[in-house]
Design a protein around this motif. Sequence first.
Motif, PDB file in Angstrom:
ATOM      1  N   GLU A 121      26.028 -19.575   7.705  1.00 46.50           N
ATOM      2  CA  GLU A 121      25.901 -18.248   7.796  1.00 46.50           C
ATOM      3  C   GLU A 121      24.495 -17.917   7.700  1.00 46.50           C
ATOM      4  O   GLU A 121      24.037 -17.150   8.448  1.00 46.50           O
ATOM      5  CB  GLU A 121      26.858 -17.508   6.508  1.00 46.50           C
ATOM      6  CG  GLU A 121      26.623 -16.114   6.533  1.00 46.50           C
ATOM      7  CD  GLU A 121      25.486 -15.296   5.956  1.00 46.50           C
ATOM      8  OE1 GLU A 121      24.911 -14.320   6.619  1.00 46.50           O
ATOM      9  OE2 GLU A 121      24.888 -15.992   5.163  1.00 46.50           O
ATOM     10  N   ARG A 122      23.764 -18.461   6.934  1.00 48.60           N
ATOM     11  CA  ARG A 122      22.287 -18.235   6.851  1.00 48.60           C
ATOM     12  C   ARG A 122      21.533 -18.741   8.286  1.00 48.60           C
ATOM     13  O   ARG A 122      20.860 -17.847   8.557  1.00 48.60           O
ATOM     14  CB  ARG A 122      21.721 -18.793   5.671  1.00 48.60           C
ATOM     15  CG  ARG A 122      20.272 -18.469   5.278  1.00 48.60           C
ATOM     16  CD  ARG A 122      19.678 -19.009   4.160  1.00 48.60           C
ATOM     17  NE  ARG A 122      19.479 -20.402   4.146  1.00 48.60           N
ATOM     18  CZ  ARG A 122      20.467 -21.291   3.687  1.00 48.60           C
ATOM     19  NH1 ARG A 122      21.477 -21.125   2.709  1.00 48.60           N
ATOM     20  NH2 ARG A 122      20.422 -22.627   3.517  1.00 48.60           N
ATOM     21  N   ALA A 123      21.841 -19.762   8.764  1.00 42.36           N
ATOM     22  CA  ALA A 123      21.514 -20.251   9.999  1.00 42.36           C
ATOM     23  C   ALA A 123      21.814 -19.239  11.140  1.00 42.36           C
ATOM     24  O   ALA A 123      20.951 -19.049  11.890  1.00 42.36           O
ATOM     25  CB  ALA A 123      22.079 -21.489  10.155  1.00 42.36           C
ATOM     26  N   GLU A 124      23.183 -18.838  11.080  1.00 42.55           N
ATOM     27  CA  GLU A 124      23.185 -18.009  12.261  1.00 42.55           C
ATOM     28  C   GLU A 124      22.575 -16.633  12.162  1.00 42.55           C
ATOM     29  O   GLU A 124      22.186 -15.877  13.041  1.00 42.55           O
ATOM     30  CB  GLU A 124      24.628 -17.458  12.216  1.00 42.55           C
ATOM     31  CG  GLU A 124      25.670 -18.803  12.547  1.00 42.55           C
ATOM     32  CD  GLU A 124      27.167 -18.412  12.342  1.00 42.55           C
ATOM     33  OE1 GLU A 124      27.567 -17.493  12.127  1.00 42.55           O
ATOM     34  OE2 GLU A 124      28.059 -19.432  12.370  1.00 42.55           O
ATOM     35  N   ARG A 125      22.237 -16.269  10.940  1.00 40.60           N
ATOM     36  CA  ARG A 125      21.763 -15.025  10.553  1.00 40.60           C
ATOM     37  C   ARG A 125      20.094 -15.055  10.772  1.00 40.60           C
ATOM     38  O   ARG A 125      19.388 -14.244  11.402  1.00 40.60           O
ATOM     39  CB  ARG A 125      21.982 -14.444   9.295  1.00 40.60           C
ATOM     40  CG  ARG A 125      21.082 -12.981   8.841  1.00 40.60           C
ATOM     41  CD  ARG A 125      21.654 -12.605   7.541  1.00 40.60           C
ATOM     42  NE  ARG A 125      22.181 -13.652   6.646  1.00 40.60           N
ATOM     43  CZ  ARG A 125      21.273 -14.062   5.571  1.00 40.60           C
ATOM     44  NH1 ARG A 125      19.927 -13.413   5.563  1.00 40.60           N
ATOM     45  NH2 ARG A 125      21.676 -14.961   4.668  1.00 40.60           N
ATOM     46  N   MET A 126      19.336 -16.189  10.378  1.00 40.90           N
ATOM     47  CA  MET A 126      18.084 -16.531  10.542  1.00 40.90           C
ATOM     48  C   MET A 126      17.472 -17.127  11.507  1.00 40.90           C
ATOM     49  O   MET A 126      16.385 -17.172  11.659  1.00 40.90           O
ATOM     50  CB  MET A 126      17.577 -16.838   9.088  1.00 40.90           C
ATOM     51  CG  MET A 126      17.912 -16.186   7.898  1.00 40.90           C
ATOM     52  SD  MET A 126      17.318 -14.368   7.974  1.00 40.90           S
ATOM     53  CE  MET A 126      15.558 -14.602   7.895  1.00 40.90           C
ATOM     54  N   GLY A 127      18.345 -17.984  12.316  1.00 42.60           N
ATOM     55  CA  GLY A 127      17.899 -18.683  13.127  1.00 42.60           C
ATOM     56  C   GLY A 127      17.353 -20.223  12.627  1.00 42.60           C
ATOM     57  O   GLY A 127      17.697 -20.663  11.565  1.00 42.60           O
ATOM     58  N   GLU A 128      16.936 -21.063  13.545  1.00 40.85           N
ATOM     59  CA  GLU A 128      16.428 -22.357  13.215  1.00 40.85           C
ATOM     60  C   GLU A 128      14.828 -22.321  12.891  1.00 40.85           C
ATOM     61  O   GLU A 128      13.992 -21.874  13.974  1.00 40.85           O
ATOM     62  CB  GLU A 128      16.986 -23.373  14.266  1.00 40.85           C
ATOM     63  CG  GLU A 128      18.289 -23.465  14.414  1.00 40.85           C
ATOM     64  CD  GLU A 128      18.639 -24.651  15.108  1.00 40.85           C
ATOM     65  OE1 GLU A 128      18.194 -25.806  14.691  1.00 40.85           O
ATOM     66  OE2 GLU A 128      19.190 -24.685  16.180  1.00 40.85           O
ATOM     67  N   LEU A 129      14.237 -22.673  12.060  1.00 37.92           N
ATOM     68  CA  LEU A 129      13.010 -22.802  11.429  1.00 37.92           C
ATOM     69  C   LEU A 129      12.196 -23.391  12.664  1.00 37.92           C
ATOM     70  O   LEU A 129      11.003 -22.944  12.976  1.00 37.92           O
ATOM     71  CB  LEU A 129      12.855 -23.275  10.144  1.00 37.92           C
ATOM     72  CG  LEU A 129      11.335 -23.413   9.513  1.00 37.92           C
ATOM     73  CD1 LEU A 129      10.499 -22.291   9.753  1.00 37.92           C
ATOM     74  CD2 LEU A 129      11.280 -23.934   8.234  1.00 37.92           C
ATOM     75  N   GLN A 130      12.584 -24.603  12.958  1.00 30.86           N
ATOM     76  CA  GLN A 130      11.942 -25.617  13.796  1.00 30.86           C
ATOM     77  C   GLN A 130      11.839 -24.950  15.292  1.00 30.86           C
ATOM     78  O   GLN A 130      11.122 -25.512  16.077  1.00 30.86           O
ATOM     79  CB  GLN A 130      12.636 -26.750  14.090  1.00 30.86           C
ATOM     80  CG  GLN A 130      13.876 -26.727  14.664  1.00 30.86           C
ATOM     81  CD  GLN A 130      14.479 -28.014  14.821  1.00 30.86           C
ATOM     82  OE1 GLN A 130      13.917 -28.968  15.240  1.00 30.86           O
ATOM     83  NE2 GLN A 130      15.800 -28.264  14.333  1.00 30.86           N
ATOM     84  N   PHE A 131      12.271 -23.551  15.675  1.00 33.53           N
ATOM     85  CA  PHE A 131      12.110 -23.207  17.056  1.00 33.53           C
ATOM     86  C   PHE A 131      11.560 -21.554  16.836  1.00 33.53           C
ATOM     87  O   PHE A 131      11.235 -21.081  18.039  1.00 33.53           O
ATOM     88  CB  PHE A 131      13.420 -23.130  17.827  1.00 33.53           C
ATOM     89  CG  PHE A 131      14.038 -24.382  17.817  1.00 33.53           C
ATOM     90  CD1 PHE A 131      13.291 -25.620  18.613  1.00 33.53           C
ATOM     91  CD2 PHE A 131      15.397 -24.798  17.502  1.00 33.53           C
ATOM     92  CE1 PHE A 131      13.985 -26.852  18.460  1.00 33.53           C
ATOM     93  CE2 PHE A 131      15.965 -25.979  17.707  1.00 33.53           C
ATOM     94  CZ  PHE A 131      15.178 -27.012  18.081  1.00 33.53           C
ATOM     95  N   LEU A 132      11.457 -20.906  15.767  1.00 32.63           N
ATOM     96  CA  LEU A 132      11.112 -19.547  15.624  1.00 32.63           C
ATOM     97  C   LEU A 132       9.651 -19.329  15.704  1.00 32.63           C
ATOM     98  O   LEU A 132       8.672 -20.230  15.040  1.00 32.63           O
ATOM     99  CB  LEU A 132      11.581 -18.954  14.603  1.00 32.63           C
ATOM    100  CG  LEU A 132      13.247 -18.985  14.389  1.00 32.63           C
ATOM    101  CD1 LEU A 132      13.600 -18.651  12.823  1.00 32.63           C
ATOM    102  CD2 LEU A 132      13.865 -18.054  15.229  1.00 32.63           C
ATOM    103  N   LEU A 133       9.161 -18.534  16.332  1.00 29.04           N
ATOM    104  CA  LEU A 133       7.601 -18.169  16.645  1.00 29.04           C
ATOM    105  C   LEU A 133       7.104 -17.439  15.210  1.00 29.04           C
ATOM    106  O   LEU A 133       6.092 -17.578  15.014  1.00 29.04           O
ATOM    107  CB  LEU A 133       7.194 -17.135  17.615  1.00 29.04           C
ATOM    108  CG  LEU A 133       7.467 -18.134  19.041  1.00 29.04           C
ATOM    109  CD1 LEU A 133       7.163 -16.937  20.316  1.00 29.04           C
ATOM    110  CD2 LEU A 133       6.158 -19.086  19.167  1.00 29.04           C
ATOM    111  N   GLU A 134       8.157 -16.856  14.491  1.00 26.57           N
ATOM    112  CA  GLU A 134       7.731 -16.119  13.677  1.00 26.57           C
ATOM    113  C   GLU A 134       9.060 -16.449  12.197  1.00 26.57           C
ATOM    114  O   GLU A 134       9.681 -15.613  11.927  1.00 26.57           O
ATOM    115  CB  GLU A 134       7.615 -14.559  13.595  1.00 26.57           C
ATOM    116  CG  GLU A 134       6.522 -13.999  14.312  1.00 26.57           C
ATOM    117  CD  GLU A 134       6.448 -12.534  14.246  1.00 26.57           C
ATOM    118  OE1 GLU A 134       5.433 -11.947  14.049  1.00 26.57           O
ATOM    119  OE2 GLU A 134       7.398 -11.955  14.643  1.00 26.57           O
ATOM    120  N   PRO A 135       8.750 -17.919  11.692  1.00 25.39           N
ATOM    121  CA  PRO A 135       9.859 -18.394  11.041  1.00 25.39           C
ATOM    122  C   PRO A 135       9.662 -17.740   9.554  1.00 25.39           C
ATOM    123  O   PRO A 135       8.805 -17.473   9.050  1.00 25.39           O
ATOM    124  CB  PRO A 135       9.602 -19.728  11.196  1.00 25.39           C
ATOM    125  CG  PRO A 135       8.092 -19.814  11.129  1.00 25.39           C
ATOM    126  CD  PRO A 135       7.628 -18.762  12.078  1.00 25.39           C
TER     127      PRO A 135
END
Length: 817
Positions: free
Chosen positions: A181-195
């Motif tokens: 659930e957290r991954a769906e909400r927050m995205g994947e750290l290894q691809f985010l420009l503002e993680p």
Amino acid sequence: MTSTEVTTATDDPGPSGYAAARLRLLQQEARSGPPRRFALARLTDDWLTALFTTAAAGTGVRGAALVAVGGYGRGELSPRSDLDLLLLHDGSAGAAAVAALADRIWYPVWDLGLALDHSVRTPAEARKTAGEDLKVQLGLLDARPVAGDLGLVAALRTTVLADWRNQAHRRLPELAGLGRERAERMGELQFLLEPDLKEARGGLRDATALRAVAASWVADAPREGLAEARRTLLDVRDALHLTTGRATDRLALQEQDQVAGALGLLDADALLRQVYEAARTVSYATDVTWREVERVLRARSARPRLRSLLGGGAKAVPERTPLAEGVVEADGEVVLARTARPEKDPVLPLRAAAAAAESGLPLSRHLVRHLRTAARPLPVPWPAEAREELVTLLGAGEATVTVWEALEAEGIITRLLPDWERVRCRPQRNPVHTWTVDRHLVETAVRAASLTRRVHRPDLLLVAALLHDIGKGWPGDHSAAGEVIARDMATRIGFDAQDTGVVATLVRHHLLLVETATRRDLDDPATVRAVADAVGSTSTLELLHALTEADALATGPAAWSSWRAGLVTDLVKRVAALLAGEEPAEPEPLTPGAEQERLAVEALRTGEPALALRTGPEPALADGDPEPVGVELLIALPDRPGVLPAAAGVLALHRLTVRAADLRAVELPTGLGGPADLLVLSWRVAAEYGSLPQAARLRTDLVRALDGSLDIRARLAEREAAYPRRRGVKAPPPRVTVAPAASRLATVIEVRAQDAPGLLHRIGHALERSAVRVRSAHVSTLGANAVDAFYVTDGDGGPLPGERAAEVAREVEKALG
């Protein structure tokens, strides 16, 4: 800082003494990372111990302890971390005395402005709450005594750990669900420009979850690199706290350069790459660990039934199903066959990977680690079998991603393809891109796999998809650098000279079709001829068409649409005809479609603009997602000075973003009459927010803008002054160039700039001031970037002389500056 230094620094046990010692510690640039976190935790322990001792003596409470839980319990105290504290008591003291004890501890913490997550419980209450709330239970797994009755804390820890292990069959699936659930909400750290360093997938929260899984004794995470990855994320968070002065886990764009400097890194890209590498390690460990948890729990639930079926103490042996030479499936994973000899079979890593992807199964971690150390390197060039297995792996579709990540996690990919190292975990600053460079390449191959039925050489398509951005790890034009690297890599993989040349051409020109289709006049013979000269053959054109679509679909939702797909297909048909020997015809005035014709007739009849706003459902892409290019707006009107800036300015005033635009002179069919200088503007627009305006309002404002009663420039200037800009984010300056030899019929002025309200109006106004005629305009917006091409002529309808064209380009650039 040693414990002695900490004690000396806190001779004053009061809040002011602690605050001063804390500040001195955080200002010691030479001490950072784990030593500083440990020293800060010890400093805080000593202060809280003094508070607790004094408070307990003053209230007469016995049988109590102050317990650090969560991150503080683990000693991971960042500069702005919360203090997670539990006041544990045995219930022997009265409620009023315990409340007084708590107040004497909590209030000094609050007085210092420190964030505090606190609770007061007996061991029974703590156990009951943990049983009801998974997050509480996870925090107690890291419980550490700070002061007071150590036996009370030890008993609670023993009980909580026992409950955690006994309830693993129920609690671990719940923990896994929270992670998903957290991954769906927050995205994947290894691809985010503002993680978010903590909450995103692969972040600190996942690393903590792996500790909890290990404490359950059900499974253990791969240990290699995991501690270092966790330390990297914590170090970055420390620097972020000190840079911003806030308790934040979000690594915002405007703070990345400062954080990088605080960590001694070159720049923000170096920082993000380090963060991505750490996140990738945590993500891979998470995938492997949860797969093992599922396997163990599945086996435990099946054990009683198997025991009854097998009788007594007989053990079931997992079935091993052959998948390829030396590769079998066992218990839902791909493992090596007992007869496999990796030291004698250099193709085995690729064969195992291809078999796993084709079967949709994960590679066993033990298999990958064994292949990393035992497999013999492939000869160069590769044998045909190795090349075929690579193509099979790339052509497996979505299953390729998981297998590729497993190979990358153990360094097998960079051993097979050394040039991969430069793009591994490399960030892409353009927000249009969803992925890092390396993941984008793999995603492009995944998309290309669904297009292989359209081409005669699917192997060349898949390899070109994997390599098309390989030049992004080098300075200069990544397409030009990529051509050289791709040629070397294709040779290494074992392609012959002719096939290597095709792969190199595809990499060199992988942006050619989409850029030409959206930025050039397809009716101009020079446009078609330039593409044909670059591509060279119909077979290469076929491959380039598929690669273009795969690349765009793998980039992100803003990079592809049915509109762009239609333009590219039209261009490909024209180029294919030219390569087949058909010379392109000289352009004729555009014949309007039914709706355009209706509007043109209305404009001729009234002498004023006629508009139509198509607000029906947007067309869908091949994968079913709606295209993000807005709705279609058609405007027909007699040609006159100021049309382009007026129309663009009205759209900007109504908060309509122009995603794509085309401006053409049209000729009505015989019998409808009218002048030849009739303009039809076809726009793709989207509302910045709210609903679309009515076409009647747009028409009214357009008439006013054309007759001068609506001051577009003044109104836009007011909006520009109030337009919010992100602090610390500086856009590169606009660039306006003359495209050489782009057309024999007109001069092509190309504008690259940060998209902003009124941009197209300012460009059109500058062109009007330069006394040139806009023959056609081709507007393309990708994320925050606009790339617009304008075909302009002089008063006689011919191309501009060289110096005159350069002067116009300078005027436009000046207007945008």
